[in-house]
Write a protein that holds these residues in place. Structure first.
Motif, PDB file in Angstrom:
ATOM      1  N   VAL A 192     -12.660  -8.383  -1.251  1.00 30.76           N
ATOM      2  CA  VAL A 192     -12.190  -7.695  -3.007  1.00 30.76           C
ATOM      3  C   VAL A 192     -13.057  -8.897  -3.609  1.00 30.76           C
ATOM      4  O   VAL A 192     -13.272  -9.866  -2.275  1.00 30.76           O
ATOM      5  CB  VAL A 192     -10.859  -7.508  -2.375  1.00 30.76           C
ATOM      6  N   HIS A 204       1.256  -1.645  -0.087  1.00 34.17           N
ATOM      7  CA  HIS A 204      -0.103   0.328  -0.425  1.00 34.17           C
ATOM      8  C   HIS A 204       0.543   1.485  -0.253  1.00 34.17           C
ATOM      9  O   HIS A 204       1.778   1.295   0.602  1.00 34.17           O
ATOM     10  CB  HIS A 204      -0.440   0.167   0.935  1.00 34.17           C
ATOM     11  N   ARG A 216     -12.492  -4.318   4.673  1.00 34.68           N
ATOM     12  CA  ARG A 216     -12.836  -3.860   3.405  1.00 34.68           C
ATOM     13  C   ARG A 216     -13.087  -4.902   2.377  1.00 34.68           C
ATOM     14  O   ARG A 216     -12.332  -6.601   2.634  1.00 34.68           O
ATOM     15  CB  ARG A 216     -11.684  -3.662   3.183  1.00 34.68           C
ATOM     16  N   THR A 256      -2.316  -2.071  -4.194  1.00 29.28           N
ATOM     17  CA  THR A 256      -3.678  -2.056  -3.472  1.00 29.28           C
ATOM     18  C   THR A 256      -4.166  -1.048  -3.759  1.00 29.28           C
ATOM     19  O   THR A 256      -5.700  -0.943  -4.501  1.00 29.28           O
ATOM     20  CB  THR A 256      -3.606  -1.619  -1.620  1.00 29.28           C
ATOM     21  N   ALA A 257      -4.180  -0.060  -4.892  1.00 33.23           N
ATOM     22  CA  ALA A 257      -4.347   1.027  -6.303  1.00 33.23           C
ATOM     23  C   ALA A 257      -5.322   0.400  -6.886  1.00 33.23           C
ATOM     24  O   ALA A 257      -6.327   0.442  -7.293  1.00 33.23           O
ATOM     25  CB  ALA A 257      -3.338   1.448  -6.468  1.00 33.23           C
ATOM     26  N   ASP A 258      -4.229  -1.404  -7.288  1.00 33.46           N
ATOM     27  CA  ASP A 258      -5.284  -1.716  -7.974  1.00 33.46           C
ATOM     28  C   ASP A 258      -6.712  -2.378  -8.063  1.00 33.46           C
ATOM     29  O   ASP A 258      -7.637  -3.184  -8.292  1.00 33.46           O
ATOM     30  CB  ASP A 258      -4.303  -3.391  -8.681  1.00 33.46           C
ATOM     31  N   LEU A 259      -6.859  -2.726  -6.211  1.00 33.35           N
ATOM     32  CA  LEU A 259      -7.629  -3.458  -6.105  1.00 33.35           C
ATOM     33  C   LEU A 259      -9.407  -2.548  -5.852  1.00 33.35           C
ATOM     34  O   LEU A 259     -10.213  -2.862  -5.392  1.00 33.35           O
ATOM     35  CB  LEU A 259      -7.896  -3.815  -4.623  1.00 33.35           C
ATOM     36  N   SER A 260      -9.128  -0.716  -6.256  1.00 37.27           N
ATOM     37  CA  SER A 260      -9.445   0.419  -6.075  1.00 37.27           C
ATOM     38  C   SER A 260     -10.405   0.678  -7.358  1.00 37.27           C
ATOM     39  O   SER A 260     -11.498   1.596  -8.235  1.00 37.27           O
ATOM     40  CB  SER A 260      -9.404   1.972  -5.341  1.00 37.27           C
ATOM     41  N   THR A 261     -10.123  -0.227  -8.454  1.00 38.11           N
ATOM     42  CA  THR A 261     -10.338  -0.030  -9.889  1.00 38.11           C
ATOM     43  C   THR A 261     -11.087  -1.199 -10.405  1.00 38.11           C
ATOM     44  O   THR A 261     -11.286  -2.573  -9.985  1.00 38.11           O
ATOM     45  CB  THR A 261      -9.616   0.407 -11.018  1.00 38.11           C
ATOM     46  N   GLN A 305      -8.887 -10.082  -8.458  1.00 36.93           N
ATOM     47  CA  GLN A 305      -8.596  -8.990  -7.786  1.00 36.93           C
ATOM     48  C   GLN A 305      -7.696  -8.945  -7.336  1.00 36.93           C
ATOM     49  O   GLN A 305      -7.025  -8.565  -7.637  1.00 36.93           O
ATOM     50  CB  GLN A 305      -9.164  -8.087  -6.837  1.00 36.93           C
ATOM     51  N   PHE A 341      -5.128   1.169   3.674  1.00 35.28           N
ATOM     52  CA  PHE A 341      -5.910   1.000   3.185  1.00 35.28           C
ATOM     53  C   PHE A 341      -6.948   0.311   3.575  1.00 35.28           C
ATOM     54  O   PHE A 341      -8.517   0.207   2.836  1.00 35.28           O
ATOM     55  CB  PHE A 341      -5.510  -0.303   2.411  1.00 35.28           C
TER      56      PHE A 341
END
Length: 279
Positions: A263, A247, A261, A274-279, A267, A256
């Motif tokens: 997922v 993260h 949270r 972790t940025a890839d999990l917000s897309t 994913q 994060f």
């Protein structure tokens, strides 16, 4: 019996008397769920020492065990009665608790209830979002998982129905994504309870006993906890990411995950950070 309890019963009885319905069955039905949950409280320990085996003949024989389950059902019932969202609630887990308490009283009735219960059929029609993994903040839980293949958190904590747990610790999501094998809420976390569970014929009891002992060695306090038994390396349903997911955002409040949270395993397996999990 405490004055407040007597007053509650008297109030219900007087109301029913005006309606000509003050029978024993109607009085019992007229008392709130909270009344019965309160009746199982510690202040009535002396009463239940002799009465529990008659009221709940198939329970463990400990008032506190029955009280915890009944109180959890009361909270679940209140959420339903107040039309709260059930999307974040593991309905099958909660309904198993309802059936378990029914079995404490009468196994035949519990079997009938299970056959008549339509909750899982309704649950199957709920919206789904493709999330099968909960990511939890795990500063203390991650070392415990490494030692015990278990996740421990506060009792009564609500979770969506998921298959796996991932651990956020040291500013990254750790590589193991274990399968949830068993879940139990309201576990007494004491050496004495660990000894009792260690002597059980149930392997989940024995596993929880070992988790209690290991956690105490790591400095966890006595009290009440919720425990998830998880898979570890070598288990056929265990999953391991190629590497932990860092993260990279920093600063106050930028973690994060703060509480939990959701997922998907897919994913996690395709992300680089972790940025890839917000897309």
């Amino acid at each position: 019996m405490r004055d407040s309890t007597s007053e509650t019963i008297t109030s219900v009885r007087q109301r029913l008397c005006h309606e000509g319905r003050d029978t024993r069955h109607q009085i019992i039905a007229g008392l709130s769920f909270g009344f019965w949950s309160g009746m199982l409280g510690a202040r009535y320990e002396d009463l239940w020492r002799s009465a529990l085996r008659h009221a709940f003949p198939n329970s463990s024989g400990a008032r506190k065990d029955v009280a915890r389950d009944v109180e959890a059902i009361r909270k679940f019932r209140n959420r339903l009665a107040h039309h709260d969202s059930m999307l974040n609630i593991d309905i099958p887990f909660e309904m198993r608790r309802v059936h378990r308490v029914a079995a404490y009283i009468d196994t035949t009735v519990a079997s009938w209830l299970a056959r008549a219960d339509r909750s899982l059929a309704v649950y199957a029609e709920r919206p789904t979002f493709g999330f099968d993994t909960v990511v939890v903040p795990a500063k203390r839980a991650w070392p415990l998982y490494q030692d015990t293949q278990a996740y421990v958190c506060q009792p009564g904590r609500w979770f969506q129905p998921v298959e796996r747990i991932a651990f956020y610790a040291d500013q990254c999501i750790q590589a193991p994504v274990p399968k949830i094998l068993y879940r139990r809420d309201n576990v007494t976390w004491t050496p004495r309870e660990a000894e009792r569970l260690a002597d059980s014929d149930d392997r989940n009891d024995r596993k929880i006993a070992s988790v209690i002992t290991a956690s105490r060695e790591q400095g966890w306090a006595e009290g009440m906890y919720q425990v998830f038994l998880l898979s570890g390396p070598g288990h056929p349903q265990h999953r391991q990411l190629d590497t932990a997911l860092p993260h990279e955002t920093s600063g106050r409040g930028s973690a994060f995950v703060q509480r939990q949270r959701y997922v998907s395993l897919h994913q996690l397996e395709t992300a680089h950070t972790t940025a890839d999990l917000s897309t």
